[in-house]
Design a protein around this motif. Structure first.
Motif: not given
Length: 257
Positions: A59-63, A16-18
């Motif tokens: 399978d995974g999440l990066v914020v 997720i890119q903010s």
């Protein structure tokens, strides 16, 4: 680190890119190529792309970080959904990594507290991240802590003025810095790091130039003096997170009782 099984599908990690200029940077290669070996799906929240539900991230999440506060809902209307995603993913066992703003959102989502414009001021340049005993053997930050010097420190890029001031209940405190105590923590299946392990010198230069209270030349000089250490530590964190994602993805699902 564990290698993917022959013929096994590559795990998918949603990112997720903010903010447009706060991107994966060097993590794109360190996570997505050998030995990271995961597929990356970028969700550009700043451009209006929909925040997925926790069972849609793969399978995974990066914020990632961003030029926002963890409470900037009026200018970043996706933040409530992103906090809900972090709370749910970290509770459901999804391997999750929050970086800078991502770590602050994780803390708030799980009941911690973030202070906007914290009194110590902006932490810019390189932070001496000091690893606590709890980091030893940790699935994700353990390999990073093992690289520390004889004072348990590793250098990492930093650029923030907001800060976590209270960890969520049940969180494990993993690292501090002389300026801010909560540089890394784990809660549920999620890790939050206040520093920027992904940031190259070029990215750090652009961020520093954006702030009148930051001496860009000093930031870059500090980075250059320890560039090899910074790269080794950042790569180690990316690779250990990818390895953890692969390991969890390969675990057999529990059979219904």
């Amino acid at each position: 680190m564990t290698s993917p099984s022959i013929g096994a599908p590559r795990p998918v990690v949603t990112v997720i890119q903010s903010s447009p200029d706060v991107h994966l940077d060097r993590f794109a290669d360190w996570l997505g190529g050998e030995p990271g070996d995961v597929d990356l799906r970028i969700v550009a929240a700043f451009a209006g792309e929909t925040i997925p539900l926790s069972d849609e991230v793969g399978d995974g999440l990066v914020v990632l970080g961003g030029h926002l506060s963890a409470h900037s809902d009026s200018v970043a209307p996706w933040l409530p959904e992103l906090r809900a995603l972090l709370a749910d993913a970290s509770t459901r066992g999804v391997p999750t990594l929050g970086i800078c703003l991502g770590a602050q959102l994780l803390a708030v989502a799980r009941g911690g507290r973030v202070q906007v414009a914290a009194p110590p001021g902006r932490e810019a340049g390189l932070a001496d991240v000091r690893w606590r005993p709890e980091a030893a053997g940790d699935a994700v930050v353990g390999p990073v802590a093992a690289l520390a010097d004889d004072r348990y420190r590793t250098p990492q890029p930093s650029m923030h003025a907001d800060a976590v001031v209270d960890l969520p209940r049940g969180a494990v405190w993993l690292a501090s810095s002389p300026m801010y105590p909560y540089q890394a923590f784990r809660v549920g299946s999620a890790w939050g790091v206040q520093f920027h392990p992904e940031a190259s010198a070029e990215t750090l230069r652009a961020w520093a130039d954006a702030y009148d209270d930051v001496d860009t030349a000093a930031v870059l000089a500090a980075y250059a003096a320890r560039a090899d250490e910074v790269t080794t530590v950042g790569r180690a964190l990316a690779e250990s997170f990818a390895a953890h994602v692969r390991a969890v993805a390969q675990e057999p699902e529990s059979l219904p009782v």
